[in-house]
Structures are given as structure tokens and as C-alpha cells.
Write an enzyme that holds these catalytic residues in place. Structure first.
Site, PDB file in Angstrom:
ATOM      1  N   ASP A 289       0.835  -1.204   0.000  1.00  0.00           N
ATOM      2  CA  ASP A 289       0.000   0.000   0.000  1.00  0.00           C
ATOM      3  C   ASP A 289       0.871   1.256   0.000  1.00  0.00           C
ATOM      4  O   ASP A 289       0.502   2.279   0.570  1.00  0.00           O
ATOM      5  CB  ASP A 289      -0.975   0.005   1.192  1.00  0.00           C
ATOM      6  CG  ASP A 289      -2.048   1.086   1.075  1.00  0.00           C
ATOM      7  OD1 ASP A 289      -2.252   1.603  -0.039  1.00  0.00           O
ATOM      8  OD2 ASP A 289      -2.666   1.425   2.103  1.00  0.00           O
TER       9      ASP A 289
ATOM     10  N   HIS B 100     -14.092  -1.495  12.250  1.00  0.00           N
ATOM     11  CA  HIS B 100     -14.615  -1.639  13.612  1.00  0.00           C
ATOM     12  C   HIS B 100     -13.611  -2.169  14.630  1.00  0.00           C
ATOM     13  O   HIS B 100     -13.983  -2.380  15.783  1.00  0.00           O
ATOM     14  CB  HIS B 100     -15.831  -2.569  13.610  1.00  0.00           C
ATOM     15  CG  HIS B 100     -17.066  -1.944  13.033  1.00  0.00           C
ATOM     16  ND1 HIS B 100     -17.831  -1.043  13.724  1.00  0.00           N
ATOM     17  CD2 HIS B 100     -17.665  -2.095  11.823  1.00  0.00           C
ATOM     18  CE1 HIS B 100     -18.861  -0.665  12.970  1.00  0.00           C
ATOM     19  NE2 HIS B 100     -18.777  -1.282  11.803  1.00  0.00           N
TER      20      HIS B 100
HETATM   21 CA    CA Z   1      -4.397   2.437  -0.321  1.00  0.00          CA
END
Ligand code: CA
Length: 692
Positions: free
Chosen positions: A319, A618
Site C-alpha cells: 500500500d 470496527h
Molecule cells: Ca491504499
């Protein structure tokens, strides 16, 4: 002086396209705005977030006080940069709502709500945020969470035109601010964690007609898209991909934030995000660089044709987006005036590139990182540590994490000090290959085991963000060294503003602080009452300088502070206004499990479902309610109404019926009841009293 003639040349170039005057904001005005204006996301096309204003300086900043404030109707993250033109301040809030105020008095002029369906919030990985509007020739442009680009009349807020820029059936969202460049509105989108194919689109600013589109990943069928990107994929980019899940998912590569215009070279620069799935082995068989993931790509503004690219993280697996703020500047390097592109992407390296060619000038580590030793100056590629590529079967707990050494919060550059001010963060992420992976359309599809997964969703690894900290770094881009820094105990601090008054404005720990730009000495601080992540902007009305900032945390990484209702604070010298205090925050108490209807569900199965579908929003310390403390789990019918029937869809909690059925839902409830009976590893997070 060199800068002046360059601008003059460019202005001449664009005049034929954009007739401009003080009444309207055209390219000329954005290239060379009046000192007191803030006309585009990064103030000018160079996106330096540097204001020539100097009324507020080291000597006067002590008198800075609140001039006016405005409260909003949402407690989700606030990321917008307020723009100011002709005495009007334009800003946006979460859920893509647009507001216009009298910039001097704070009097509301109009507001516009695009009425985004609440359940579309499910597609937003990192909250239903919006980073602001573009203004151009009397219109105001906003992108919406449900993928629309809307042009509003700047005076009335009435819709002038509206286009759907995405396939609404796919998990695309828009959080970024549009930019208007040479008569076209440019907008990208997000959704790469779920599974989309990234692109940037250009629409005629007057009519909303699509002018061009550039895809950042190949066409899965090997066909032509009829898009500006066709040629470069045919000639070189498609060959950097191998068979893998990208053919189903679209491969990611979303352009969710950075779009910059280099007027000197007449190039649009876009920042491209991570792959889908993140896992390179799953995505592309572990083969190929996968262009244009994690790249800065230069395009021709009139046609969208490819000119050059620089890939920060070939074979992206973590990422490590290169969507972060792209900035342009003129720097003297090794005795030469260079026009450069600067970026501090998530991977932890600060890049300085030649703006004309994309060639690497230098790359330095702006935060401590260990996933790569350095960037090879010859190839421009990071030299990876052996453990980093977990797709070889290992586990990597590496710096930086998926939240990055720097995320979307914009940097600022002061030509006066020559320093870039980076709102950086220090964090460590865990990555491992899953035992198996099935691409599930519309769901979280990273193909990576991270924190908060495993048996009963107990962390198998130390959660990446839990011990993360932040640092405001004054970075010398010529020497690639830190000049000064200020540390604080959380990540996700605010974006930055630099001024010719010798000041740098930045928020952390609920305080807006004015620092001496040269030394980092704190000269003024103001208790904002809540966490701010948005960058301040500054402007002048009737000879008085103002500083404006949106308050309210959320977004990626900004989830460890209490939610508060969004607020705009505007400061000036001698300001005496007072904003009301926020309500006290509370820790949700443990549930009284005697009130629960016992479950015959399979808690282990429920735990696995939780890890796949729920944890991202969550998990303990997350932005949304910790369900082990939510009364919703006490009753099977009520719980099913939420999870299966979408009872809370208007708040972003969409129905999960598309992913699993009622029996699975009861397994989930069994898991949450198990969690409620077994106190969590992490301390509970306080939340604002009204937020749950
Ligand atoms: Ca991303």
C-alpha cells in the site's frame, strides 16, 4: 526574475484558452494570484502552500485570535482546504457538502448537499472525507463520495452541471479536490483496497463534457479503451503485468489525491496509488513492475497523452501509494537552477525529480525506514531489504506501514527558507501472505494478512498504528537532510501552511501552532478543542490577514482521537471570538451480558468473517463503534436488521447481504459476544458522547 518571465510566457500560452479577469478565476489568476487569495487546492498550481502574506509574523503572531467560526452537521473526518476568492470562502465537509461564507464575517452565503446515499460510505476505505473544491470562472467544482463531479454557480450554489465519473456499481469513491487546468476539470477517484481500475478524467469546465481519460492499469481484456492511455499501455506499460488477480479486480492504481500542473513544462502530474490486491504475488504472479502503480505520471493537459513517469515502488506490495501531495519548485542544486518535482510518498523516501523529464535527482529517507536500504541513483529503484517482500513466504514487520511515513496531509514549501515542511509519521506495519485468497467483488481485497486478523481476530502481530507517533519535519530538499523537527505522540496530524511572515502553521495534539519557519521554535499555540487533520489556508480581506482551518479527525490514520462535530476556525490579529467547548468524551462501558440473547452461532467462523469484512472499520481503536461494546449485539433480530437489512445504511453501514447470509450474521454475533466476554488487548478509546 527568472520566475517572472516564465510565468509571463506561460500566461501568453494559456490566454487563448482562458480569458480571465479579476471577476473570474482563470488559469492566469491561479498562476499568479493576488497575495491575499487562495484560488486552488495548494494555493497555486505549484502546490507549495506558501502564502506571500506577512502581516502575521513572528512579532505579531502573539495577538492572533479567533475571528469567527462555523459548525457543521457531521462528525466524520474534515480534510478540506478553504479556498478564498472575492471575499468568499468556499469549503467542503465530510459527505461532499459544499459551503460558502463571507470570508470576513463568517456569514453563511449558501450551502450545497449532493445527497450522497449513506450506504455509499461503505466503499470509502478511509472515511467519507472530502478535500475541497476547485473554483474557476464563477463556478465551484466538487467531487462526491458516490463518484459525481458537480459544477455549482459560485454565487448561488445552484447546480450548473453534473456528471457521473465512475461506475456506481463498483466501489469507486471521490475524496480528492478537483483541479481546473487549461479549461478542463481534472478528477480522479479511490477504491483500490476493494478492487477498481484507477484513472483520471478531464471534463470541459464550462459544459462537463468528457475531454479525455487516462487509465493507470492495463485493460484486462488486452483491448483498447479508446482512452488517452491506450498508446503507452500498448507500447510499454501492459508488458509490466503478468497473469493474476488484477484481471478480475482492475489492479488498483487510483489517483485519489495529487493532481498538479507544471505550467512551465505544460504538464499535468498525477500521483498513482497502490495495487489491488496489495500482494504482488497474487496480483501479478510476483512478476513485473506493474506500471503505473505507485508512480508520478506526467501527461499533456490538452489530450491526456503520456509524457514521462517515475515509479517510486516497483512491484508495489505494501500500500505504498505515490498519491501524496506533488509539489513543484525552483531549486539551486549543484550550482544549477533546476525546476523540480517533490514528493514524500508513503514509502518513506523524499523524492526530488527533474520536472521536465521525471529523472531522479535525489531520494532521501525523511523518516526512519527499513524496508529498503536506499534508492539506487542509477536505476531510481529502491533497494529492498530481504525480508520486505513477504510474498516470498516470510513475515515482514517493517517501517513504514500502509499508513505511510506521510499520508495525504499536504506539505508546505517556503522559498524563503528553502525548506519543505512534512507532516510525517513514524509507524511499523505487518505483512504476511494469506494461506488462501479469493477475490470477492466489492469487499476488502488486499490479499495480505495484517494486524487484527487471526484466531478470534486477536492481533497476530502488533497492530501497525497502535504505537505510531508523528513529527513535523523541516526538510532540506537540496541536501536531503532534516533541519529541524517537532515530535508528538500521534500520527495523522494536520496539513501545513507556510507564509512569508516566516511562519509555519500546523496542528497536533488538538493545538494549532505557529512555528518559526527557520528554527521550529513554537511562537503561538491555540487550543482547538479537538484533533485537526486538514491544512490551514490564509487570505486577506480589507487589509486584514486571516488563517482558516477545518477541525475534525477521521480519514486514514486519524481514527484514534474522539470524533467531534466538524468546525471551521478562522483567525486574525486581535480576534476575540470564542467557539463553544466540545462535549466531554466518554469510554463506552462494558456491556451487561446478562441482557444478551445467547447465540448458537459459531464464534470461530464469526471471527474469520470479522477479519475479512468488519475489522478494517470496527477494530478496537477504530473509527467506528467497537461492536464488543455495542448494545446492537445483544439481540439477534436487531443485529440482523443492521447487518442483513441495512437498518443503518444511511450512516454508511450498508447491508452485507451481498457477502453473507443470516446464519453467518449470527456467527458474527456469537463472535462479538465472545469478544465482549473477553476484555480487549487494547485500552478502549474514548469517544464523543454523541458519537455512539
Ligand atoms: Ca491504499
Amino acid at each position: 526574475m527568472q520566475k517572472v518571465w516564465r510565468w509571463a510566457a506561460v500566461v501568453g500560452l494559456v490566454l487563448g484558452v482562458a480569458a480571465c479577469g479579476r471577476a473570474g478565476v482563470g488559469d492566469k489568476a491561479i498562476l499568479d494570484p493576488a497575495d491575499g487569495e487562495w484560488l486552488t487546492y495548494g494555493r497555486t498550481y505549484d502546490e507549495q502552500r506558501f502564502s506571500p502574506l506577512r502581516q502575521i509574523d513572528a512579532a505579531s503572531v502573539g495577538k492572533l485570535g479567533l475571528a469567527w467560526y462555523a459548525d457543521f452537521d457531521t462528525d466524520r473526518g474534515q480534510e478540506a482546504t478553504p479556498l478564498v476568492r472575492d471575499g468568499v470562502l468556499y469549503t467542503t465537509t465530510a459527505w461532499s457538502k459544499v459551503y460558502a461564507f463571507d470570508a470576513k464575517t463568517g456569514k453563511p452565503l449558501w450551502k450545497y448537499d449532493p445527497n450522497v446515499p449513506g450506504e455509499k460510505g461503505f466503499n470509502a476505505c478511509c472515511d467519507v472525507v472530502n478535500r475541497g473544491v476547485a473554483i474557476w470562472k464563477g463556478k465551484v467544482y466538487v467531487g462526491t463520495i458516490d463518484g459525481r463531479l458537480i459544477a455549482l454557480d459560485g454565487t448561488t450554489g445552484k447546480v450548473a452541471w453534473e456528471v457521473q465519473t465512475t461506475d456506481r456499481e463498483r466501489p469507486y469513491t471521490i475524496t480528492g479536490a478537483p483541479r481546473v487546468i487549461r479549461g478542463k476539470v481534472l478528477i480522479g477517484n479511490g477504491g483500490a483496497e476493494y478492487g477498481v481500475r484507477g484513472y483520471v478524467s478531464a471534463y470541459d469546465a464550462a459544459t462537463g463534457k468528457l475531454a479525455w481519460r487516462f487509465y493507470t492499469t492495463p485493460n484486462a481484456a488486452g483491448a483498447a479503451d479508446g482512452a488517452a492511455s491506450d498508446k503507452v499501455f500498448r507500447e510499454k506499460a501492459a508488458a509490466t503485468w503478468s497473469d493474476g488477480v488484477w484481471k478480475e479486480s482492475g489492479g488498483g492504481g487510483t489517483v485519489w489525491d495529487a493532481i498538479t500542473y507544471d505550467a512551465v513544462n505544460d504538464l499535468v502530474l498525477i500521483g498513482v496509488g497502490n495495487g489491488n490486491p496489495w500482494n504482488h504475488k497474487l496480483r501479478s504472479g510476483g512478476k513485473g513492475d506493474n506500471l503505473f502503480l505507485s508512480s508520478i505520471v506526467a501527461l499533456k493537459p490538452q489530450t491526456g497523452e503520456y509524457v514521462w513517469h517515475y515509479q517510486t515502488t516497483p512491484g508495489e506490495s505494501w500500500d505504498y501509494t505515490a498519491t501524496q501531495h506533488i509539489m513543484l519548485a525552483d531549486l539551486k542544486i549543484a550550482g544549477r537552477e533546476r525546476r523540480v518535482v517533490m514528493q514524500a510518498p508513503k514509502n518513506g523516501f523524499f523524492y526530488v525529480l527533474d520536472a521536465g523529464t521525471g529523472q531522479l535527482i535525489s531520494a532521501g529517507k525523511y523518516v526512519p525506514l527499513d524496508w529498503a536500504t536506499h534508492v539506487d541513483p542509477k536505476t531510481g529503484r529502491p533497494v529492498e531489504a530481504p525480508f520486505a517482500r513477504y510474498t516470498n513466504g516470510g513475515l515482514s514487520t517493517q517501517m513504514t506501514s500502509a499508513l505511510g511515513g506521510h499520508n495525504w496531509q499536504p506539505m508546505a514549501f517556503s522559498p524563503k527558507t528553502g525548506l519543505v515542511y512534512i507532516p510525517a509519521q513514524l509507524n511499523r506495519g505487518a505483512y504476511a501472505d494469506p494461506d488462501s485468497f479469493t477475490y470477492t467483488p466489492g469487499a476488502w481485497n488486499t490479499g495480505v494478512i495484517r494486524a487484527a486478523q487471526g484466531p478470534h481476530a486477536r492481533p497476530r502481530f502488533k497492530p501497525g498504528g497502535s504505537d505510531a507517533t508523528g513529527e513535523l519535519i523541516a526538510w532540506d530538499p537540496v541536501t536531503q537532510t532534516k533541519r529541524w523537527s517537532v515530535a508528538f505522540p500521534h500520527q495523522a496530524s494536520s496539513g501545513v501552511l507556510a507564509t512569508d511572515g516566516g511562519l509555519v502553521f500546523h496542528s497536533s495534539q488538538n493545538h494549532l501552532v505557529a512555528y518559526d519557519a527557520a528554527t521550529g521554535k513554537a511562537l503561538w499555540r491555540y487550543d482547538e478543542g479537538a484533533r485537526a487533520i486538514a491544512p490551514p489556508s490564509t487570505y486577506v480581506i480589507d487589509g486584514e490577514q486571516y488563517v482558516a482551518q477545518m477541525i475534525g479527525t477521521g480519514g486514514a490514520g486519524g481514527r484514534d482521537a474522539p470524533r467531534t462535530m466538524g468546525r471551521l476556525l478562522v483567525f486574525k490579529l486581535g480576534g476575540t471570538a470564542k467557539a463553544p467547548a466540545y462535549p466531554a468524551t466518554v469510554v463506552p462501558p462494558p456491556l451487561n451480558l446478562k441482557l444478551a440473547t445467547a447465540s448458537k452461532g459459531d464464534a470461530d467462523r464469526g471471527g474469520a468473517l470479522y477479519a475479512n469484512y468488519c475489522a478494517m472499520c470496527h477494530q478496537a481503536g477504530g473509527y467506528h463503534p467497537n461492536l464488543a461494546r455495542s448494545p446492537a449485539i445483544l439481540d439477534p433480530d436487531g443485529f440482523r436488521a443492521i447487518v442483513q437489512d441495512g437498518a443503518l445504511k444511511d450512516r454508511g453501514m450498508a447491508s452485507f447481504r451481498r457477502f453473507f447470509g443470516p446464519a453467518d450474521t449470527e456467527d458474527l454475533r456469537a463472535f462479538f459476544l465472545w469478544q465482549a466476554a473477553h476484555p480487549p488487548v487494547e485500552p478502549e478509546r474514548a469517544v464523543a458522547a454523541h458519537a455512539q
